[in-house]
Design a protein around this motif. Sequence first.
Motif, mmCIF file in Angstrom:
data_model
loop_
_atom_site.group_PDB
_atom_site.id
_atom_site.type_symbol
_atom_site.label_atom_id
_atom_site.label_comp_id
_atom_site.label_asym_id
_atom_site.label_seq_id
_atom_site.Cartn_x
_atom_site.Cartn_y
_atom_site.Cartn_z
ATOM 1 N N GLU A 141 138.129 25.833 65.350
ATOM 2 C CA GLU A 141 137.058 25.492 66.280
ATOM 3 C C GLU A 141 136.871 26.554 67.367
ATOM 4 O O GLU A 141 135.753 26.929 67.703
ATOM 5 N N ASP A 142 137.991 27.059 67.904
ATOM 6 C CA ASP A 142 137.893 27.972 69.039
ATOM 7 C C ASP A 142 138.416 29.377 68.750
ATOM 8 O O ASP A 142 138.448 30.217 69.641
ATOM 9 N N ARG A 143 138.863 29.618 67.538
ATOM 10 C CA ARG A 143 139.407 30.938 67.227
ATOM 11 C C ARG A 143 139.352 31.214 65.733
ATOM 12 O O ARG A 143 139.265 30.287 64.920
ATOM 13 N N GLN B 65 139.420 37.803 74.180
ATOM 14 C CA GLN B 65 140.854 37.593 73.998
ATOM 15 C C GLN B 65 141.264 37.663 72.526
ATOM 16 O O GLN B 65 140.574 37.133 71.652
ATOM 17 N N GLY B 66 142.407 38.305 72.291
ATOM 18 C CA GLY B 66 142.946 38.384 70.938
ATOM 19 C C GLY B 66 144.439 38.647 70.969
ATOM 20 O O GLY B 66 144.972 39.172 71.958
ATOM 21 N N VAL B 67 145.131 38.275 69.896
ATOM 22 C CA VAL B 67 146.572 38.517 69.772
ATOM 23 C C VAL B 67 146.853 39.110 68.396
ATOM 24 O O VAL B 67 146.407 38.572 67.378
ATOM 25 N N ARG B 68 147.576 40.229 68.383
ATOM 26 C CA ARG B 68 148.101 40.773 67.136
ATOM 27 C C ARG B 68 149.561 40.333 67.054
ATOM 28 O O ARG B 68 150.344 40.608 67.957
ATOM 29 N N PHE B 69 149.913 39.659 65.973
ATOM 30 C CA PHE B 69 151.228 39.017 65.863
ATOM 31 C C PHE B 69 151.933 39.531 64.611
ATOM 32 O O PHE B 69 151.350 39.534 63.521
ATOM 33 N N THR C 186 147.175 29.509 71.657
ATOM 34 C CA THR C 186 146.075 28.833 72.361
ATOM 35 C C THR C 186 145.646 29.705 73.531
ATOM 36 O O THR C 186 146.452 30.027 74.413
ATOM 37 N N PHE C 187 144.387 30.103 73.528
ATOM 38 C CA PHE C 187 143.879 30.935 74.625
ATOM 39 C C PHE C 187 143.497 30.063 75.824
ATOM 40 O O PHE C 187 142.998 28.955 75.670
#
Length: 201
Positions: free
Chosen positions: A131-133, A163-167, A199-200
């Motif tokens: 829904e949000d990402r 916003q973003g995350v590389r994991f 969760t951002f």
Amino acid sequence: MSESNPEKKAVQGEGTSSETPKVAAAVQDEFTKSYLTSTKEKEKGFFEFKSKTGGYSMLFPAEAVLSNEFGNERKGNDMEAVMFTGTLEKADMITQSIYENLPITKDIEANLDLLSTSVSYDGKYEEVNKEDRSIYYGKKTTDLDDAIAYNYFSFIKAKDGNQGVRFMYSATCKKSDKSCVSNLEKHEQIANKIIESVTFK
């Protein structure tokens, strides 16, 4: 009748005293603890990690510890990299999470290329829209002579904003340790659990 047996009672008492709750590694380490929203587990085996940027939170393995030096970097509230390690399911686990809130983060292809370069991956990513990402999943197995590494990595992008995350999650087992090698699915579950918990804010 057994309740009146003093020897039986003694054995039961010893059993109770030896069951002292184990303090999780994440809570024992003060640096790691400073990133946890609570010393109470969010889910069994996981605490909640909150970025110092205030930009996101995610689940954090109870038996992992954040590096205080290597792999740890922050630039204001726009960028933060953290690295954590631990022994999970008999494997040596090392994970890096890089958060960015920058205009370049909108460029999905550029971020996937960057992620692929970081983990030496030339395959495709599976895209899952929430829904949000949006989450882009990749995985590979690396043969390391006498060991084998299971790698799970992802780019998580907020649908609104930059916003973003590389994991990147990697679990390494010695090939001779069959009980470790057989935990392949467990590591994928752990990695995906953390990825999906991002969760951002």
